[in-house]
Design a protein around this motif. Structure first.
Motif, short mmCIF file in Angstrom:
data_model
loop_
_atom_site.label_atom_id
_atom_site.label_comp_id
_atom_site.label_asym_id
_atom_site.label_seq_id
_atom_site.Cartn_x
_atom_site.Cartn_y
_atom_site.Cartn_z
N PHE A 628 -15.25 -28.28 -7.49
CA PHE A 628 -13.93 -28.84 -7.21
C PHE A 628 -13.01 -27.69 -6.80
CE2 PHE A 628 -15.99 -31.57 -10.26
CZ PHE A 628 -15.77 -32.84 -9.75
N TYR A 629 -12.08 -27.97 -5.90
CA TYR A 629 -11.15 -26.94 -5.48
C TYR A 629 -9.86 -27.60 -5.00
CZ TYR A 629 -13.02 -28.13 -0.84
OH TYR A 629 -13.42 -28.79 0.29
N VAL A 630 -8.79 -26.80 -4.95
CA VAL A 630 -7.49 -27.26 -4.46
C VAL A 630 -7.33 -26.79 -3.03
CG1 VAL A 630 -4.99 -27.11 -4.78
CG2 VAL A 630 -6.50 -27.23 -6.77
N SER A 631 -6.92 -27.68 -2.13
CA SER A 631 -6.80 -27.31 -0.71
C SER A 631 -5.77 -28.20 -0.02
CB SER A 631 -8.15 -27.45 0.00
OG SER A 631 -8.02 -27.17 1.38
N ASN A 632 -5.22 -27.67 1.07
CA ASN A 632 -4.30 -28.45 1.91
C ASN A 632 -4.99 -28.99 3.15
OD1 ASN A 632 -4.63 -26.07 3.32
ND2 ASN A 632 -2.46 -25.77 3.76
N GLN A 633 -6.33 -29.10 3.13
CA GLN A 633 -7.05 -29.54 4.32
C GLN A 633 -6.71 -30.97 4.72
OE1 GLN A 633 -10.76 -28.58 2.20
NE2 GLN A 633 -11.54 -30.56 2.86
N GLY A 634 -6.12 -31.74 3.80
CA GLY A 634 -5.69 -33.08 4.14
C GLY A 634 -4.19 -33.20 4.30
N GLY A 635 -3.46 -32.08 4.23
CA GLY A 635 -2.00 -32.10 4.32
C GLY A 635 -1.40 -31.36 3.14
N SER A 636 -1.10 -32.07 2.06
CA SER A 636 -0.56 -31.43 0.87
C SER A 636 -1.68 -30.82 0.05
CB SER A 636 0.23 -32.45 0.04
OG SER A 636 -0.62 -33.52 -0.36
N MET A 637 -1.32 -29.99 -0.92
CA MET A 637 -2.31 -29.34 -1.77
C MET A 637 -2.86 -30.34 -2.78
SD MET A 637 -2.64 -26.24 -0.71
CE MET A 637 -3.42 -25.36 -2.06
N GLU A 638 -4.14 -30.67 -2.64
CA GLU A 638 -4.77 -31.69 -3.48
C GLU A 638 -6.10 -31.19 -4.02
OE1 GLU A 638 -2.97 -34.21 -4.19
OE2 GLU A 638 -1.47 -33.83 -2.65
N LEU A 639 -6.65 -31.95 -4.97
CA LEU A 639 -7.94 -31.62 -5.55
C LEU A 639 -9.05 -32.28 -4.73
CD1 LEU A 639 -9.41 -30.25 -7.93
CD2 LEU A 639 -9.29 -32.45 -9.12
N TRP A 640 -10.06 -31.49 -4.37
CA TRP A 640 -11.19 -31.94 -3.56
C TRP A 640 -12.49 -31.73 -4.32
CZ3 TRP A 640 -10.96 -33.78 1.64
CH2 TRP A 640 -9.66 -33.83 2.18
N GLN A 641 -13.48 -32.54 -3.98
CA GLN A 641 -14.80 -32.44 -4.58
C GLN A 641 -15.84 -32.21 -3.49
OE1 GLN A 641 -16.22 -36.12 -6.20
NE2 GLN A 641 -17.77 -35.17 -7.49
N GLN A 642 -16.72 -31.23 -3.72
CA GLN A 642 -17.79 -30.94 -2.77
C GLN A 642 -19.12 -30.93 -3.51
OE1 GLN A 642 -17.93 -30.07 0.87
NE2 GLN A 642 -19.95 -30.70 0.13
N SER A 643 -20.07 -31.76 -3.06
CA SER A 643 -21.41 -31.76 -3.64
C SER A 643 -22.15 -30.52 -3.18
CB SER A 643 -22.16 -33.02 -3.21
OG SER A 643 -23.42 -33.07 -3.83
N MET A 644 -22.94 -29.91 -4.10
CA MET A 644 -23.60 -28.65 -3.82
C MET A 644 -25.10 -28.77 -4.04
SD MET A 644 -21.02 -26.72 -2.99
CE MET A 644 -21.72 -25.06 -3.06
N ALA A 645 -25.87 -28.14 -3.16
CA ALA A 645 -27.31 -28.05 -3.33
C ALA A 645 -27.63 -26.95 -4.34
CB ALA A 645 -28.00 -27.78 -2.00
N VAL A 646 -28.89 -26.90 -4.77
CA VAL A 646 -29.31 -25.91 -5.76
C VAL A 646 -29.12 -24.49 -5.25
CG1 VAL A 646 -31.26 -25.07 -7.11
CG2 VAL A 646 -30.95 -27.52 -6.79
N ASP A 647 -29.28 -24.29 -3.94
CA ASP A 647 -29.16 -22.94 -3.39
C ASP A 647 -27.72 -22.51 -3.12
OD1 ASP A 647 -28.50 -24.48 -1.22
OD2 ASP A 647 -30.02 -23.66 0.14
N GLY A 648 -26.74 -23.34 -3.49
CA GLY A 648 -25.35 -22.97 -3.33
C GLY A 648 -24.73 -23.36 -2.01
N THR A 649 -25.42 -24.15 -1.21
CA THR A 649 -24.85 -24.63 0.04
C THR A 649 -24.23 -26.01 -0.16
OG1 THR A 649 -26.98 -25.59 0.68
CG2 THR A 649 -26.49 -23.36 1.46
N PRO A 650 -23.16 -26.31 0.57
CA PRO A 650 -22.54 -27.64 0.44
C PRO A 650 -23.39 -28.72 1.10
CG PRO A 650 -21.43 -26.36 2.14
CD PRO A 650 -22.43 -25.43 1.51
N THR A 651 -23.40 -29.90 0.51
CA THR A 651 -24.11 -31.04 1.10
C THR A 651 -23.12 -32.17 1.30
OG1 THR A 651 -24.76 -31.95 -1.05
CG2 THR A 651 -26.27 -30.39 -0.02
#
Length: 962
Positions: A628-651
């Motif tokens: 989970f991370y905080v980002s303004n990629q959608g406009g305002s600063m919000e909490l985002w969730q990114q699923s991760m593979a075992v090797d540390g790459t985003p899926t």
């Protein structure tokens, strides 16, 4: 009045009475109150104070005590307040009296909204007044009333606003409703305005015809955010993020006929409540009738809760059915049945308008016909099936197939847990989820001091300062796995270090000295799972590393991280099993940063985000499968969730968990059932002071030029001194704006979706150079000073920033990382090959005669010849920032932002003899000098930074997306 039900009844009676003519109110109150004489007297007491009744309705205080306070307008015609002269009282709204006034400085008419004197003595009323001002000031939109300033004079607190001349929607609304053209001309900009408010985290809560003004030129303006709710717009999650003391459950705020069901019942609300109110407005605008009616306010509320209004198509058979369906969807009793955002509603309005304008009317379609948007051919059906198949294949390829479902947290029921004066940030949970520790920076700017670590027990008790023994900086708390201790950074031994203190307070012990380290980019120390070690993210010159220290032996080990473009690493997070790190790399201002992961033993860094937005505060899920991370990629600063593979790459694609909150940092409790976050923003506004010959300028001499709830990073004065160009994120993204040097309306110059920073005027005033992130890294651009297309000046993949024009306008100096992190280069202003001048930091400044440049370095300020053949040290002062020449070239003005707090002011260095003079003495105000500084020879223009932040907590329900 302690009985909530009785208070609610009183609210409804008074609100309904206020909608009636004054001569009918007494009879209405007598009828509505029945034989309850006490209730009748309480209602009458409020109604006698008609101009302020809505303030009392929004705050449950004792009405008998209220009745004893003074009555009547607080100001009279001709009276002066600051530089405003009162013309007349023009109304009341939200919680303040509104006056037409003349601004004697700018020779214009304005509206002043003034907190009544008897309410200003109450800290909670002042706080609410400030929240309203802050909320509206953040809403920069052509269809929302503009706030010019938030001021105090002669003990009065007031907001200076745009004076809107025109008629309210209540005055304009025909008895049988508007035509379709008139309806869309009002409904679309109204939806635009409310969508803009929601994107800034503001729910209006009192949308009604009287609060919508149509100016004489036809432009719509939404007024009176006096009941506005600073809410986390968790669109489809039903969260409430308003301070509980402002509106408690069971208490109604708003106007009965336009309330949503949840608002009428006194429940917590979100932005979908405004969507219901818009539905009521749309219904009335189309038909001339309200969808919910009753003889009394209680009957109206009962109708809202129980009745289904007559379909618009029954009242208006020729009305497009799609428009009728749109209105009735807004009026769904259940918030989940409505549009889930006003943006979606606005798009639906626009599509319906286009159909009406083009002659496509679904009300005229027979069963055998189709609309233009129907799939009518076998080919279209096959295409749709193919799209579905491809989408399913993509879903499987991205790891969202029949394997483990994505567990998605759904926050709700927000509660504010801190209200301290200052910026509260970096919450951390005790292992049992019952307590929070957080950082409170009283100065309003990190490292400005003093800052301390506070602990609060949720649900009871007052916050406790556990580092009160130190008057300096105690930062970035992190709770131990056993709940007994809190780790943090501190400068208590003059040099920075990592310390540990008991969670109940006491003597702190140093576990890791950090001599000579700058604190920029530090994130909270991370505990190992067994609590035996601490991991610390560190920046040292060109190297970024994670240091691990044993709390028993104090022995350390070190993992060096890969080199990335970006000055600082920050916000380290370690997976629960300790096998992988997540960390952020970006610049000091962090307008652009990037999230990376790496094995804890070292190795290759893997990017998680694209590096084109701001990313902060990563944290791993308990199973290490999501970050989970905080980002303004959608406009305002919000909490985002990114699923991760075992090797540390985003899926797969990242998923927004919150909307409209404006988060600074966030943390889940250990069991994942609660989310703590800091809600606030970096705030820096522009001030100016005269250059005085006999003494330093103080706040008494200063004039505030902007009052945005925004971060203004840098600015420059035009050659003729009439204009300022500045970089501001007042609309979410850092863009360039023009503003009169004396203050006033701002004009947006750039609208690129990536950040634009550090504007500098050309000597002839025709162009502006700036650095931008439009190519995926920082490059130098040049654009016309009155707006137009920008041309790229540098093309190297290195980071290049902070341009400065030569006095003849033929060359531009800039800072580049081509051969090192901080070197000065020069490029022809028309484009071409750049050449290196010298190492330096914080940019260079051309001399007025153009033969040499000022270059700040680590060991002082240097004079460097245009082609680097001569270098002379002018000063050994090592804290010089943003040097600017006087117009005669004999002195240098500069900003000191490092070193002792007492030295952080504006200074002058005489080039004849090296004498240093203090130009400002900016004491006694919360905050610190920001990054922006310039001069026109008469005035010094600077930014003053006052960050804000409060700690909030939400419950978390976990859904599974299969």
């Amino acid at each position: 009045m302690s009985d909530p039900a009785r208070w609610q009844r009183l609210q409804i009676i008074v609100q309904s009475a206020l909608e009636r003519p004054a001569d009918e109110r007494a009879a209405f109150v007598a009828e509505a109150c029945g034989g309850d004489d006490d209730l009748r007297r309480e209602a009458a007491s409020l109604l006698e104070r008609e101009g302020r009744a809505d303030e009392f309705l929004a705050n449950p205080l004792d009405v008998h005590a209220a009745a004893d306070q003074s009555r009547g307008p607080a100001l009279v015609s001709g009276q002066a307040i600051a530089h405003y002269r009162i013309v007349k009282a023009i109304g009341a709204g939200g919680m303040g009296e509104i006056y037409l006034a003349h601004d004697t400085r700018l020779d214009r008419q304005v509206a002043l909204k003034i907190l009544p004197t008897e309410l200003a003595v109450d800290a909670s009323r002042r706080s609410r007044f400030a929240r309203e001002a802050k909320a509206v000031a953040a809403l920069n939109h052509p269809n929302i009333v503009t706030v010019y300033a938030v001021e105090e004079a002669d003990g009065r607190h007031f907001i200076t606003m745009e004076l809107v001349k025109g008629k309210t929607l209540a005055e304009l609304l025909p008895s049988k409703g508007f035509s379709l053209k008139q309806f869309f001309n009002i409904a679309v900009p109204l939806a635009d305005a409310i969508a803009a408010a929601h994107q800034q985290g503001i729910t209006h809560r009192d949308l009604k015809p009287a609060n919508i003004m149509v100016r004489e030129d036809g432009q719509l303006k939404v007024l009176d955010f006096g009941l506005a709710k600073a809410t986390g717009d968790l669109a489809n999650r039903g969260a409430d993020a308003f301070t509980r003391s402002a509106t408690q459950p069971g208490q109604i705020a708003g106007t009965p006929a336009y309330m949503s069901p949840e608002q009428a019942e006194g429940k917590t609300i979100d932005t979908r409540s405004d969507i219901f109110s818009l539905g009521v407005l749309f219904y009335e605008m189309l038909t001339g009738e309200r969808p919910f009616a009753g003889e009394t306010a209680a009957a109206v509320v009962s109708s809202i809760l129980r009745d289904t209004p007559r379909p618009v198509s029954e009242l208006l058979p020729d009305m497009p059915r799609e428009l009728g369906r749109l209105v009735h969807r807004c009026l769904a009793k259940d918030p989940f049945g409505r549009y889930q955002s006003v943006i979606d509603l606005r798009h639906a309005l626009e599509e319906t308008k286009q159909d009406v304008d083009s002659g496509v009317r679904d009300s005229t379609i027979s069963p055998g016909q189709t609309t233009a948007r129907s799939l009518t051919t076998p080919l279209a059906v096959v295409a749709a099936a193919l799209v579905a198949i491809l989408a399913g294949a993509w879903w499987l390829m991205m790891g969202r197939g029949s394997a483990d479902p994505l567990k998605t947290p759904r926050p709700q029921n927000a509660v504010q847990v801190s209200t301290g004066l200052g910026a509260e940030n970096y919450p951390t949970w005790s292992p049992d989820g019952g307590r929070l520790a957080y950082e409170l920076d009283q100065a309003g700017y990190s490292f400005g001091g003093p800052s301390d670590i506070w602990v609060v027990q949720l649900g009871s008790g007052e916050p406790v300062n556990v580092t009160s023994d130190h008057a300096g900086n105690d930062l970035r708390p992190s709770w131990s796995p056993d709940g007994r201790e809190i780790a943090f950074f501190s400068d208590r031994d003059r040099d920075w270090g990592v310390y540990v203190v008991a969670a109940i307070g006491g003597n702190a012990r140093k576990v890791l000295p950090l001599p000579g380290f700058a604190p920029f980019g530090w994130s909270a120390p991370q505990w190992s799972a067994d609590g035996a070690k601490l991991l610390v993210a560190m920046n040292q010159k060109d190297e970024k590393a994670v240091t691990t220290v044993s709390l028993q032996s104090l022995e350390t080990s070190r993992v060096t991280l890969p080199r990335h473009e970006g000055e600082f690493m920050s916000d380290l997070s370690v997976t629960p099993d300790g096998r992988r790190f997540a960390y952020i790399v970006g610049g000091v201002a962090a307008d652009v940063s990037r999230l990376w992961t790496i094995p804890a033993a070292g190795g290759e860094g893997l990017p998680v985000t694209d590096g084109r937005t701001m990313v902060l505060s990563p944290t791993w899920s308990a199973d290490g499968h999501q970050v989970f991370y905080v980002s303004n990629q959608g406009g305002s600063m919000e909490l985002w969730q990114q699923s991760m593979a075992v090797d540390g790459t985003p899926t797969g694609q990242p998923l927004a968990i919150t909307q409209g909150l404006g988060i600074r940092s966030a943390a889940f409790s250990r069991d994942g059932s609660k989310l703590a976050y800091s809600r606030g923003a970096r705030v820096a506004n522009v001030w100016r002071v005269p250059i005085l010959s006999d003494r330093p300028a103080t706040w008494t001499d200063a004039k505030q030029l902007t009052s945005d709830n925004a971060f203004i990073e840098s600015l420059d004065a035009s050659p003729d001194g009439s204009l300022l160009v500045l970089s501001s994120d007042r609309r979410g993204n850092p863009d360039l704006w023009l503003m009169p040097a004396a203050g006033g309306e701002m004009t947006q110059l750039t609208t690129d979706p990536t950040p634009d920073w550090f504007p500098r005027w050309s000597p002839n005033g025709r162009e502006i150079a700036f650095h931008a992130y439009r190519t995926g890294n920082r490059d130098i651009f040049v654009m016309p000073s009155r707006g137009g297309a920008a041309r790229q000046l540098t093309f190297d993949p290195a980071q290049e920033r902070m341009p400065s024009w030569s006095s003849d306008g033929l060359e531009v100096a800039f800072q580049s990382s081509r051969l090192g992190p901080r070197h000065t280069w020069i490029v022809p202003a028309k484009g071409g090959e750049a050449y290196q001048l010298t190492p330096g930091r914080n940019g260079a400044e051309w001399s007025p005669e153009g033969g040499w440049l000022l270059v700040p370095r680590e060991d002082g300020l240097y004079r460097v010849a245009r082609h680097g053949s001569e270098t002379v040290r002018l000063s050994s002062t090592d804290n010089i920032s943003s040097p600017r020449f006087s117009r005669d070239g004999k002195s240098i003005y500069y900003k000191a932002v490092e070193g002792p707090q007492a030295n952080q002011d504006l200074w002058k260095l005489s080039l004849d003899g090296g004498r240093v003079s203090r130009l400002t003495k900016l004491e006694g105000r919360r905050g610190t000098l920001g990054q922006g500084f310039t001069t026109d020879g008469r005035y010094l223009y600077f930014t003053w930074r006052e960050d804000d932040g409060d700690i909030w907590v939400m419950d978390v329900v976990t859904d599974e997306l299969k």
